[in-house]
Design a protein around this motif. Structure first.
Motif, PDB file in Angstrom:
ATOM      1  N   GLN A   1      -3.751  78.545 109.226  1.00 57.99           N
ATOM      2  CA  GLN A   1      -2.363  78.231 108.866  1.00 57.99           C
ATOM      3  C   GLN A   1      -2.220  76.922 108.081  1.00 57.99           C
ATOM      4  OE1 GLN A   1       0.989  80.192 110.072  1.00 57.99           O
ATOM      5  NE2 GLN A   1      -0.705  81.269 109.116  1.00 57.99           N
ATOM      6  N   GLY A   2      -3.198  76.610 107.248  1.00 62.17           N
ATOM      7  CA  GLY A   2      -3.100  75.445 106.363  1.00 62.17           C
ATOM      8  C   GLY A   2      -3.092  74.131 107.113  1.00 62.17           C
ATOM      9  N   GLY A   3      -2.467  73.102 106.477  1.00 60.65           N
ATOM     10  CA  GLY A   3      -2.388  71.784 107.099  1.00 60.65           C
ATOM     11  C   GLY A   3      -3.665  70.974 106.990  1.00 60.65           C
ATOM     12  N   PHE A   4      -4.658  71.477 106.270  1.00 58.58           N
ATOM     13  CA  PHE A   4      -5.951  70.794 106.127  1.00 58.58           C
ATOM     14  C   PHE A   4      -5.864  69.755 105.005  1.00 58.58           C
ATOM     15  CE2 PHE A   4     -10.053  70.502 103.978  1.00 58.58           C
ATOM     16  CZ  PHE A   4     -10.924  70.226 105.027  1.00 58.58           C
ATOM     17  N   LYS A   5      -6.560  68.637 105.215  1.00 57.30           N
ATOM     18  CA  LYS A   5      -6.596  67.597 104.182  1.00 57.30           C
ATOM     19  C   LYS A   5      -7.937  66.872 104.269  1.00 57.30           C
ATOM     20  CE  LYS A   5      -2.865  65.245 103.445  1.00 57.30           C
ATOM     21  NZ  LYS A   5      -1.751  64.244 103.558  1.00 57.30           N
ATOM     22  N   ALA A   6      -8.557  66.607 103.109  1.00 57.26           N
ATOM     23  CA  ALA A   6      -9.845  65.911 103.082  1.00 57.26           C
ATOM     24  C   ALA A   6      -9.978  65.150 101.776  1.00 57.26           C
ATOM     25  CB  ALA A   6     -10.996  66.890 103.246  1.00 57.26           C
ATOM     26  N   ILE A   7     -10.868  64.157 101.780  1.00 58.21           N
ATOM     27  CA  ILE A   7     -11.134  63.360 100.585  1.00 58.21           C
ATOM     28  C   ILE A   7     -12.598  63.511 100.213  1.00 58.21           C
ATOM     29  CG2 ILE A   7     -11.604  61.237 101.915  1.00 58.21           C
ATOM     30  CD1 ILE A   7     -10.286  59.701  99.580  1.00 58.21           C
ATOM     31  N   ALA A   8     -12.853  63.675  98.918  1.00 58.99           N
ATOM     32  CA  ALA A   8     -14.213  63.870  98.424  1.00 58.99           C
ATOM     33  C   ALA A   8     -14.889  62.525  98.187  1.00 58.99           C
ATOM     34  CB  ALA A   8     -14.192  64.684  97.140  1.00 58.99           C
ATOM     35  N   HIS A   9     -16.107  62.393  98.656  1.00 56.72           N
ATOM     36  CA  HIS A   9     -16.955  61.238  98.368  1.00 56.72           C
ATOM     37  C   HIS A   9     -18.122  61.759  97.539  1.00 56.72           C
ATOM     38  CE1 HIS A   9     -14.883  58.403 101.076  1.00 56.72           C
ATOM     39  NE2 HIS A   9     -14.682  59.483 101.833  1.00 56.72           N
ATOM     40  N   GLY A  10     -18.100  61.487  96.259  1.00 59.17           N
ATOM     41  CA  GLY A  10     -19.036  62.083  95.324  1.00 59.17           C
ATOM     42  C   GLY A  10     -18.404  63.288  94.654  1.00 59.17           C
ATOM     43  N   GLN A  11     -19.104  63.829  93.659  1.00 57.08           N
ATOM     44  CA  GLN A  11     -18.594  64.975  92.932  1.00 57.08           C
ATOM     45  C   GLN A  11     -19.099  66.253  93.579  1.00 57.08           C
ATOM     46  OE1 GLN A  11     -19.721  65.218  88.794  1.00 57.08           O
ATOM     47  NE2 GLN A  11     -17.848  66.335  88.265  1.00 57.08           N
ATOM     48  N   MET A  12     -18.207  67.244  93.675  1.00 53.89           N
ATOM     49  CA  MET A  12     -18.594  68.510  94.306  1.00 53.89           C
ATOM     50  C   MET A  12     -17.750  69.649  93.764  1.00 53.89           C
ATOM     51  SD  MET A  12     -16.929  67.929  98.113  1.00 53.89           S
ATOM     52  CE  MET A  12     -17.630  66.283  98.234  1.00 53.89           C
ATOM     53  N   LEU A  13     -18.281  70.851  93.901  1.00 57.02           N
ATOM     54  CA  LEU A  13     -17.571  72.064  93.494  1.00 57.02           C
ATOM     55  C   LEU A  13     -17.216  72.847  94.754  1.00 57.02           C
ATOM     56  CD1 LEU A  13     -16.843  73.486  90.743  1.00 57.02           C
ATOM     57  CD2 LEU A  13     -18.801  74.985  91.200  1.00 57.02           C
ATOM     58  N   ILE A  14     -15.932  73.176  94.903  1.00 60.85           N
ATOM     59  CA  ILE A  14     -15.481  73.907  96.089  1.00 60.85           C
ATOM     60  C   ILE A  14     -14.685  75.142  95.662  1.00 60.85           C
ATOM     61  CG2 ILE A  14     -15.347  71.767  97.439  1.00 60.85           C
ATOM     62  CD1 ILE A  14     -12.238  72.097  97.265  1.00 60.85           C
ATOM     63  N   ALA A  15     -14.328  75.962  96.634  1.00 60.06           N
ATOM     64  CA  ALA A  15     -13.457  77.117  96.381  1.00 60.06           C
ATOM     65  C   ALA A  15     -12.654  77.403  97.641  1.00 60.06           C
ATOM     66  CB  ALA A  15     -14.272  78.338  95.980  1.00 60.06           C
ATOM     67  N   MET A  16     -11.466  77.980  97.443  1.00 60.50           N
ATOM     68  CA  MET A  16     -10.602  78.397  98.545  1.00 60.50           C
ATOM     69  C   MET A  16     -10.320  79.889  98.409  1.00 60.50           C
ATOM     70  SD  MET A  16      -9.914  75.750 100.467  1.00 60.50           S
ATOM     71  CE  MET A  16      -8.861  76.812 101.437  1.00 60.50           C
ATOM     72  N   THR A  17     -10.450  80.626  99.509  1.00 60.99           N
ATOM     73  CA  THR A  17     -10.138  82.054  99.518  1.00 60.99           C
ATOM     74  C   THR A  17      -9.376  82.384 100.803  1.00 60.99           C
ATOM     75  OG1 THR A  17     -12.220  82.626 100.605  1.00 60.99           O
ATOM     76  CG2 THR A  17     -12.216  82.609  98.190  1.00 60.99           C
ATOM     77  N   GLY A  18      -9.105  83.671 100.998  1.00 59.14           N
ATOM     78  CA  GLY A  18      -8.420  84.106 102.210  1.00 59.14           C
ATOM     79  C   GLY A  18      -6.920  83.966 102.085  1.00 59.14           C
ATOM     80  N   ALA A  19      -6.263  83.521 103.160  1.00 56.80           N
ATOM     81  CA  ALA A  19      -4.808  83.390 103.166  1.00 56.80           C
ATOM     82  C   ALA A  19      -4.360  82.459 102.048  1.00 56.80           C
ATOM     83  CB  ALA A  19      -4.352  82.859 104.518  1.00 56.80           C
ATOM     84  N   PRO A  20      -3.480  82.929 101.152  1.00 57.92           N
ATOM     85  CA  PRO A  20      -3.066  82.107 100.010  1.00 57.92           C
ATOM     86  C   PRO A  20      -2.118  80.989 100.441  1.00 57.92           C
ATOM     87  CG  PRO A  20      -1.853  84.161 100.028  1.00 57.92           C
ATOM     88  CD  PRO A  20      -2.853  84.255 101.143  1.00 57.92           C
ATOM     89  N   CYS A  21      -2.447  79.773 100.091  1.00 49.85           N
ATOM     90  CA  CYS A  21      -1.590  78.641 100.437  1.00 49.85           C
ATOM     91  C   CYS A  21      -1.580  77.650  99.270  1.00 49.85           C
ATOM     92  CB  CYS A  21      -2.078  77.966 101.719  1.00 49.85           C
ATOM     93  SG  CYS A  21      -3.795  77.470 101.705  1.00 49.85           S
ATOM     94  N   PRO A  22      -0.535  76.828  99.155  1.00 47.04           N
ATOM     95  CA  PRO A  22      -0.493  75.820  98.094  1.00 47.04           C
ATOM     96  C   PRO A  22      -1.687  74.861  98.213  1.00 47.04           C
ATOM     97  CG  PRO A  22       1.645  76.047  99.163  1.00 47.04           C
ATOM     98  CD  PRO A  22       0.676  76.810  99.998  1.00 47.04           C
ATOM     99  N   ILE A  23      -2.374  74.629  97.091  1.00 47.26           N
ATOM    100  CA  ILE A  23      -3.534  73.730  97.077  1.00 47.26           C
ATOM    101  C   ILE A  23      -3.210  72.569  96.143  1.00 47.26           C
ATOM    102  CG2 ILE A  23      -6.019  73.523  96.670  1.00 47.26           C
ATOM    103  CD1 ILE A  23      -6.143  76.609  96.854  1.00 47.26           C
TER     104      ILE A  23
END
Length: 542
Positions: free
Chosen positions: A294-316
Motif C-alpha cells: 500500500q505504498g508509503g515507501f521512501k528511500a534515498i540513493a547513495h551512489g548511482q543505481m538502476l531500479i524498477a517498480m512493478t505490481g500495484a500502480p502508485c505515484p512514484i
C-alpha cells in the motif's frame, strides 16, 4: 486409496490410517515417480505436488495405486531424549478424558517411545506417534490465542512440542526448554520424520506455562548494533530507508521443497510482478525484491543505481539532491543518482508493489531463500527506518527488458474480482446448498487479511454434512478452508503447511498472483471451472 483433486498441479491421496500413509511415503521416497516435485505427509493423507508436463493426475493415481503398502522400508531413525516439566494447564483434563490419574498420564507419556511421523503447522512442529499408546485426545473446543514456545501438547493420537509461540487447540500437558527450531544449527529442526523420541520427567518446574499477552514469537533479526539492517559498507552503493509504509519485506520466488522441515514456500504474493521488476533492470527473474504494501515507501540513493517498480500502480516521485522533483512511471527502468530520494504514494489499485535494483540486494539467504515468511518468522527481517540495503554489481552486458507490462488489471476495492476455483479435496464434506453458495455469493475481504490468507465474510455461512474432526492434512496456496464459523479463509503465500479444517476448493494456480493483489474491503466471486469428482487412475501414456 482415494485420489482427490487439489489444484491443477496437486492431488491428495487419502489412505486408511497413519501406517498406510507412512508406508506409501516410504515407497515414493525409495522409488520416486517422475514428475513428483513435493510430498506433504499427514495423518491419513499425502498431498502430492507434481509437474503436469511430466505426468497427468490420472497417470499419477494409477502409478500410486499399484504400490504395495504392506511393508515399510523406513529405517529406524536417530533417538532424541526430551526433558519435560509436566505442569500443563490441561494435564488434569487429559487425565479425566483418559479416566486415570495425573501421575498415570505422566508415567505413560514418559515411558512410551514416540516416532516422528511427519512435520507441519509450523517449522519444527513434529507430529509424534507411539506404537503402544492408544490415546485419542480431542482438541480444545475453543483454541488458545497463544501457546508458549516449548509447550508439550496432545491431540488425537499425536504428541508434539510447539516450536514457537502461536495460536493452537492442542491440550497442554507440560513444557520443555529444548529448542525445537534453531536456525543456528546445521539442521534447524531438532525432530525430523523417522526420529525416535523419549520424554523424560524433569519434575514439576516452578516455571509456569500461563499465557501472558507479552509472550511474543521469536524473530531472527540480522546481527546489527542498533537493531537496524546494515548490509553495506560506507563505500558501497546502497539504499537508505526513510519510510517503510505499512510493511516492506524482502521477497523472491520462495523456498520450495522443504516440507520435510515443516516449511511452506512463502515468496512474493505477485510473482509475475516480481519477475517483471527483475527483467526490467537486467537481473535474473528470481532475484529478491522489496515487496511494498500500500505504498508509503521512501528511500534515498547513495551512489548511482538502476531500479524498477512493478505490481500495484502508485505515484512514484523522485526528488534530486538539488531539490528538483519529477514523476516517473512503473514498468520501466529508473536511473537514480547519488542523493536522489524516491517516494511511493498510495496505489490506485492492487495491494503490493515491487522494487528491484540492478545487481540485486546483497542479503544473505536463509534456508535457500531471501523471502520473509510472516507465519514462521523465517527470512530477512521486515525493513525498518534507517536500514541500509547494499546493491550488488552486475555485468554491463546484462540485457534490460523494455516491453514489460502487468500480467493482469490490478483489482480495486470497488469491483468484484472473479477467481477460478477447482473443487476438492473436501467438497463432499459440505451440503449441496453450501457448495452452490460458495460460487453464487459475493465474499468481502476483511481487514484481518494478510500474507497468510484472506479472511472473507459473506451474508450466509457455509455448513457441513460431515461434522467430525478432520485429521491434519496438507494445504496449498489458494486453498479455501472453512473453519467452524463457516466463513472462508483463502490461504496465500505464507499459509501453514498442514491444516485441521476442511478445504472446499482451491483457487486455480494461475489466479494466485491476482489473489495476492486484492485489497482490503474488495469483493470476490468464485468461479468453478470443474465439478468435484475423485480422480480415477489411468495407465494411458500421453
Amino acid at each position: 486409496m482415494r485420489f482427490l483433486p487439489v489444484n491443477n498441479n496437486t492431488i491428495m491421496v487419502e489412505l486408511s490410517g497413519l501406517a498406510e500413509t507412512l508406508a506409501l511415503l516410504d515407497s515414493l521416497n525409495m522409488s520416486p515417480i517422475l514428475g513428483i516435485e513435493e510430498i506433504i505427509p499427514a495423518a491419513r493423507t499425502l498431498m502430492i505436488r507434481f509437474r503436469p508436463t511430466k505426468i497427468s493426475s490420472q497417470q499419477l493415481a494409477a502409478e500410486i495405486s499399484s504400490r504395495d503398502l504392506q511393508e515399510r522400508g523406513h529405517a529406524r531413525g536417530k533417538r532424541i531424549e526430551i526433558p519435560v516439566h509436566y505442569n500443563g494447564d490441561d494435564l488434569a483434563l487429559v487425565a479425566e478424558i483418559l479416566g486415570c490419574t495425573v501421575q498415570e498420564v505422566i508415567q505413560q507419556h514418559s515411558e512410551n517411545e514416540y516416532t516422528v511421523a511427519f512435520t507441519g503447522f509450523a517449522p519444527g512442529f513434529a507430529y509424534m506417534v507411539s506404537n503402544t499408546s492408544q490415546w485419542n485426545i480431542p482438541r480444545r473446543k475453543i483454541p488458545r490465542t497463544r501457546i508458549p514456545v516449548g509447550a508439550v501438547a496432545l491431540a488425537g493420537e499425536f504428541s508434539s512440542i510447539y516450536p514457537q509461540a502461536s495460536p493452537g487447540g492442542w491440550q497442554i500437558i507440560g513444557i520443555t526448554t529444548e529448542r525445537m527450531w534453531d536456525l543456528s544449527r546445521p539442521s534447524p529442526a531438532l525432530l525430523q520424520p523417522g526420529y525416535r523420541v523419549n520424554f523424560r520427567d524433569a519434575g514439576h518446574s516452578p516455571a509456569t506455562i500461563s499465557l501472558p499477552e507479552t509472550d511474543a514469537p521469536e524473530i531472527s533479526l540480522p546481527e546489527t548494533s542498533d537493531n537496524n539492517m546494515t548490509l553495506t559498507s560506507a563505500a558501497s552503493c546502497h539504499l537508505e530507508i526513510l519510510s517503510v509504509g505499512l510493511q516492506t519485506l524482502f521477497q523472491d520466488l520462495g523456498r520450495t521443497g522443504q516440507a520435510t522441515w515443516g516449511i511452506s514456500a512463502s515468496g512474493a504474493m505477485d510473482k509475475s510482478a516480481l519477475r517483471s521488476a527483475n527483467r526490467i533492470v537486467g537481473n535474473s527473474s528470481d532475484r529478491a525484491c522489496l515487496e511494498i504494501v500500500q505504498g508509503g515507501f521512501k528511500a534515498i540513493a547513495h551512489g548511482q543505481m538502476l531500479i524498477a517498480m512493478t505490481g500495484a500502480p502508485c505515484p512514484i516521485e523522485i526528488k534530486t539532491s538539488s531539490g528538483e522533483i519529477f514523476h516517473v512511471n512503473a514498468y520501466q527502468s529508473i536511473d537514480l543518482n547519488d542523493g536522489d530520494e524516491i517516494s511511493l504514494g498510495t496505489p490506485v489499485a492492487g495491494m503490493r508493489s515491487y522494487l528491484s535494483a540492478r545487481g540485486g540486494f546483497t542479503i544473505p539467504a536463509i534456508l535457500s531463500s531471501h523471502s520473509f515468511d510472516t507465519l514462521s518468522n523465517i527470512g530477512p527481517a521486515p525493513l525498518k527506518i534507517n536500514d541500509k540495503l547494499s546493491v550488488g554489481k552486475t555485468s554491463h552486458c546484462a540485457a534490460l527488458s523494455v516491453s514489460e507490462t502487468p500480467a493482469f488489471d490490478m483489482p480495486n476495492k470497488e469491483e468484484i474480482v472473479v477467481l477460478d476455483i477447482i473443487f476438492g479435496p473436501r467438497t463432499d464434506w459440505f451440503t449441496q446448498e453450501s457448495i452452490d453458495l460458495l460460487s453464487k455469493q459475493i465474499w468481502q475481504v476483511t481487514p484481518q487479511s494478510n500474507r497468510i490468507g484472506l479472511r472473507l465474510n459473506g451474508e450466509c455461512s457455509l455448513s457441513r454434512i460431515k461434522l467430525q474432526e478432520l485429521p491434519s492434512e496438507g494445504t496449498c496456496a489458494g486453498a479455501i478452508q472453512i473453519p467452524a464459523s463457516g466463513q472462508p479463509v483463502l490461504f496465500l503465500a505464507d499459509h501453514p503447511l498442514t491444516g485441521g479444517y476442511p478445504v472446499i476448493a482451491s483457487v486455480a494456480d494461475y489466479h494466485l498472483d491476482l489473489a495476492g493483489q486484492i485489497p482490503i474491503n474488495a469483493k470476490i466471486r468464485f468461479n468453478p471451472i470443474s465439478q468435484f469428482h475423485e480422480i480415477q487412475g489411468s495407465n494411458d501414456l500421453p
